[in-house]
Design a protein around this motif. Structure first.
Motif, PDB file in Angstrom:
ATOM      1  N   THR A 139       0.841  -1.196   0.000  1.00  0.00           N
ATOM      2  CA  THR A 139       0.000   0.000   0.000  1.00  0.00           C
ATOM      3  C   THR A 139       0.876   1.246   0.000  1.00  0.00           C
ATOM      4  O   THR A 139       1.585   1.516   0.973  1.00  0.00           O
TER       5      THR A 139
ATOM      6  N   TRP B 209      -7.525  -2.304  -2.634  1.00  0.00           N
ATOM      7  CA  TRP B 209      -7.033  -2.257  -1.248  1.00  0.00           C
ATOM      8  C   TRP B 209      -6.066  -1.076  -1.096  1.00  0.00           C
ATOM      9  O   TRP B 209      -6.062  -0.380  -0.085  1.00  0.00           O
ATOM     10  N   ASN B 210      -5.259  -0.833  -2.113  1.00  0.00           N
ATOM     11  CA  ASN B 210      -4.221   0.186  -2.030  1.00  0.00           C
ATOM     12  C   ASN B 210      -4.684   1.575  -2.458  1.00  0.00           C
ATOM     13  O   ASN B 210      -3.950   2.540  -2.278  1.00  0.00           O
ATOM     14  N   PRO B 228      -5.838   2.781   3.375  1.00  0.00           N
ATOM     15  CA  PRO B 228      -4.915   3.865   3.038  1.00  0.00           C
ATOM     16  C   PRO B 228      -5.360   5.220   3.588  1.00  0.00           C
ATOM     17  O   PRO B 228      -4.549   5.996   4.077  1.00  0.00           O
ATOM     18  N   VAL B 254      -0.032  -2.750   5.535  1.00  0.00           N
ATOM     19  CA  VAL B 254       0.694  -3.328   4.403  1.00  0.00           C
ATOM     20  C   VAL B 254       0.698  -4.854   4.468  1.00  0.00           C
ATOM     21  O   VAL B 254       0.752  -5.543   3.447  1.00  0.00           O
TER      22      VAL B 254
END
Lengths: 317, 278
Positions: A139, B209-210, B228, B254
């Motif tokens: 991420t 997700w990111n 995030p 993460v």
């Protein structure tokens, strides 16, 4: 075509009979109806979520609307004139271009270099491949925070290491000379694994015959084989990597938002951040829309241009 | 690929170079985890080390989980990614089947629309979608997070490529057996192209997700933030230099994808290459 003919068979063997023709017509109609109804949900959503919005962006860009305001008026291309007269936007555009021009070659060079290193031996291939690919999965918003800690002026590992070696330190993200290169390094760090994986796939697809032929032709040095066989054969993959990485670089947002907010000054402002701030923070909707239009034109032009080049290059195989 | 047997010095250099680049690649992760288990006092010392003299991980991770609803953010991520992926497959597979296996007037037009949509960057669409979501009153809801992604031009394109590779005879045989087109899609095409489904799922879940841009715009209610945005909210709330808990939170955000990736990295990498190149 084969679909209709197969399905028609049970109706009768002689296609000349009028009844059969009618059945054929009916069948075609039925198939068309079935096709359109199956495609309908996706089609309606494509129109509602892609095509109407993109038209709306162009329309809004011609107005002076502020989100929430009750009135708006048509101002033609005023917004675009403003956009290009704005120092902040020009800085943003130039920064984006500089950033892309750094990240794309950097990513390709390191991605290719690492792929070649991994393929040049047999041991630990999967291990190296996995390690270098990890940043692509991670991420970015969270990893930007990790990078911030790494680059922290006092407690960051980078400055601590430099200081212990007696080298000058820097406040990397607050110095207008270092901030954009640092963001570019993070961009390369994030994308090189993706480039590497595609290059590895490309390397696997090169037939061993070509290397044997190169050997016979006297290209027995590693460098000769690289120049005569490997790199030319990676042409199409390279073009693909180039487009994808360039698009990803143009769309850089997370690191700017988390680490710099475009600062110091306009030193790290990039197009998508400008678009975000104007449209959703300042709610200058009309102006934001014209930034979106400029962004769209650049991205689409890049994609089409590359697609054309790729079309030409791919055929040599 | 077996290009000659390399000489020993070359072999050594390969490992030396790759171990060095691996170390650089991993540095932010190592530093993040290292800070996440250090007590505040140890971060500011003159000498540095990766391992703390006093293990402070429990405190930092507990704080990360309690000062903000981090688990809630993670759950939001799971809910949103699952909803998006499910809807995408439901919507895209029939369209892909139509484009791959059916002949009818208008097909070329529909396919052209899919290709054009593939060109449009999502960020450009955010402004009108934001206005729309606001007018309909779904800003600040799961619906707002899911809405722009229900249909994926990439998904349609990818599924179409895989469906085309299935012989037409399979489809004919199914029709003769009396299967409806709908049944052919879900009972034959999709099960026969599981690699496409896996590739697409990985792309979709990793991407959503990111993703930060749209969620930052669409929601601001603390209970709806995906990971995030949640981590940024945590950072902004924490103006000081309380790095330990922040790094612990970053690690937690993460972790799921990294663990998923490392535990099945062949699958991940093959799917990504297949999805990218096909």
């Amino acid at each position: 075509m084969s679909i209709a003919s197969t399905a028609i068979k049970p109706a009768g063997s002689s296609a000349d009979r009028p009844g059969t023709r009618k059945a054929l017509r009916n069948h075609k109609l039925a198939e068309t109806l079935a096709a359109w109804s199956l495609a309908a949900p996706a089609l309606v959503l494509l129109v509602a979520l892609f095509f109407l919005p993109v038209l709306a962006v162009f329309a809004v860009a011609l107005t002076n609307w502020h989100f929430g305001a009750r009135t708006l008026s048509f101002v033609g291309v005023d917004n675009f004139e403003q956009v290009f007269a704005d120092d902040g936007f020009r800085a943003s555009l130039i920064n984006t271009l500089v950033y892309v021009a750094t990240v794309v070659p950097g990513t390709i060079m390191f991605g290719l270099g690492i792929a070649l290193l991994i393929e040049s031996g047999k041991s630990l291939r999967a291990f190296y491949r996995a390690i270098h690919f990890v940043p692509y999965m991670a991420t970015l918003a969270a990893m930007a925070i990790a990078w911030e800690a790494l680059l922290h002026p006092t407690i960051g590992l980078v400055n601590q290491s430099l200081a212990s070696l007696g080298l000058p330190t820097s406040n990397w993200l607050r110095d207008e000379n270092t901030v954009l290169p640092v963001l570019a390094v993070i961009g390369i760090w994030q994308n090189l694994g993706f480039a590497m994986v595609l290059f590895l796939a490309g390397l696997k697809a090169i037939p061993q015959d070509l290397y044997d032929a190169a050997d016979i032709d006297g290209a027995d040095l590693w460098l000769d084989r690289l120049r005569t066989v490997t790199l030319p054969m990676l042409g199409p993959v390279s073009m693909f990597v180039f487009i994808v990485v360039a698009l990803r670089a143009f769309e850089t947002f997370d690191t700017v938002e988390v680490l710099t907010q475009g600062g110091p000054g306009h030193a790290s402002e990039m197009l998508l951040f400008t678009l975000y701030r104007e449209s959703f923070v300042y709610l200058r909707t009309g102006y934001g829309a014209s930034v979106a239009v400029v962004f769209l034109i650049i991205v689409v032009a890049l994609t089409l241009l590359q697609a054309r080049v790729m079309d030409k290059r791919v055929h040599y195989q | 690929m077996s290009i000659h047997v390399p000489m020993r010095p070359a072999l050594f250099l390969r490992h030396a170079a790759l171990l060095m680049t691996s170390a650089i690649i991993l540095l932010p992760f190592i530093w993040m985890v290292s800070l996440s288990i250090k007590p505040p006092g140890e971060m500011f010392g003159d000498h540095f080390s990766f391992l703390p003299t006093q293990f402070y991980g429990v405190e930092n991770y507990t704080q990360a989980l309690t000062r903000v609803p981090l688990l809630r953010y993670m759950l939001n991520g799971v809910i949103v990614c699952t909803a998006i992926l499910t809807l995408q497959i439901l919507v895209c597979a029939p369209m892909a089947y139509v484009l791959a296996k059916m002949r009818f007037p208008g097909r070329e037009l529909i396919f052209a629309l899919v290709l054009i949509a593939l060109l449009l960057p999502h960020e450009v669409l955010a402004l009108p979608l934001f206005i729309f979501a606001s007018k309909v009153g779904i800003l600040n809801s799961y619906a707002a997070l899911v809405l722009p992604y229900i249909v994926s031009p990439f998904g349609i394109f990818l599924f179409r490529q895989f469906f085309k590779a299935i012989p037409d005879d399979v489809v004919h045989a199914a029709r003769l057996d009396g299967l409806s087109e709908f049944a052919i899609i879900w009972k034959i095409m999709v099960p026969m192209t599981m690699p496409a489904v896996v590739a697409f799922s990985i792309f979709s879940v990793v991407g959503h997700w990111n993703s930060l841009f749209w969620p930052l715009i669409a929601v601001n209610d603390d209970s709806l933030l995906p990971p995030p945005v949640g981590i940024i909210a945590f950072k902004n709330q924490d103006v000081g230099v309380d790095y330990g808990p922040l790094m612990a939170a970053a690690t937690i955000v993460v972790l799921p994808l990294i663990v998923a990736f490392l535990s099945s990295q062949r699958l991940f990498i093959e799917s990504i290459t297949r999805g990218a190149i096909k």
